[in-house]
Design a protein around this motif. Sequence first.
Motif: not given
Length: 372
Positions: A77-84, A90-91, A97-103, A259-262
Motif C-alpha cells: 500500500e502506498n500511503q502517499n500515492h499523490n506525491w509518488c 514493500n511495507n 518505505p513510502c511513509r515520508q515524502k522527499f524532494l 527513497f521510493p516516495c521522492a
Amino acid sequence: MPLLHSRKNDTARTLPYRSPILRRRNSEESESPSPLSSNMHIYFILFCALFVLIQTQAFQLIQRVWSPGYYSPFHQENQNHNWCPNATCNNSPVCQPCRQKFLIVIATGRSGSTTLTHMLDLLPNVRMAGENNAHLRYGLEAMQNLEETYEFAYKHTDGVVGAWKHHPIPKQSIACPIQKMYEAINPPPMEDLMSRGYNDNLNTNANRNGNGNGNGSKGEEKDLILGFKTVRFHGKEFLDEEGKGDSLLLAAKFMLENFPCARFVINIRGDIEKQVESWQAAFGTPMDGDEVRRYNRLLVDVASYMGQGKARVVDMTEWIQRDSGVEVLNDLIEWLGFVDCRYESLLHSNKDGYGIDRQQVSLGKNCHYPGN
C-alpha cells in the motif's frame, strides 16, 4: 301400490341442474391461479435473490477475513500515492518505505542550486536542507556492504544460522534507517522540538523550515515534504564499477529503492563558461569545463532513468532570466503538484559566495499541496 323408482332416477332428481355456461365458468376458475398462488411465486423469487445476495456477501467477507493479505502487515500500500504514484512500497512491521515524502535536488556546483533550494523551501509543507557533504555515499556503501557480503546473505528468505545468524530481513527495510538519517539532520526548528507534546509523526508548529514564511502553525508532520540538495552526486563514489565506470545508474537505482516516495529536481547550468567563471571567482580554483559537461550528461541520464513522473531537469541558464525565468520554476512546482502557487520573483543566493537573499517572495495566499 307405491311406485318403484330406480336408483338412477333418484340421483337425477337430487342433483341440481347446471347450465353449460355455468359449467364452463367454473372450469375456467379452477384452471386460473389464485392471487395467493401468484404472490407465492413472487415471494419465492425475491427470497432466492436475497439468498444469493447474502451468500455472495458472506463469501466475500469470509474470503477477506481468511485471505493471508487481509491481516498481513506485509503489503504494498502506498500511503502517499499523490506525491509518488508509481513508487514501489514493500511495507513490513520493520519499515514502511513510502511513509515520508522527499524532494531531492541533485545539481552541479555553481549552478544556482542554493537559490533553487531556497525557492522550493518557500512552498507549504516543505522543509529543505542544504548540503551534507555527499552523505548519501554512506547509505550506498552500507547497502553495498550488506548485499555484496556473501556470508551475510542479505536477501536470503530463510535467514542465516551460525556466525552470521539473523532472521530473514524484510524487503526494502533498510530504506527506513537511511531515510531517518536525513530526517535527523533536517529537524524542525528548536521551538517546535521544545513544544510540549511534540511528536515527529503528529504535531509540529507551522514554521517547519524556520524561515517565517507561514508554512504551518500546528500542522501535521506526516504531511511534511522533507528535502535536501547535493552537488556531489556525480562523484566517483557514486559511479558504477567502484568509480571506474561512466554511469550513475546504480546510484539512481539506490535512490529509487531507498527513497521510493521522492521527487527529484535535476539542476544543471547550460552556460558552462559562465559556470567555470563563477567557480573560479568563488573559490579561486580552476574548474574543467569538459568535466562539467560530463557531469551534466550523467545527471540528465539519471533523470531519464528515473522517468518523467519522478525526475525533472531544469537549467539555471533558463530559470535565472529576469522576465521569463520565474515561469520555468512555476512550471516546476506545478509538476510537483502544488495548487494555486506562483512565484512572482526570484531569490538570489550565493551572489557573493554563500550570501543569503532575505527578500520576501510570495506564492499566493491560496497556495497549497492537496495531499492524498
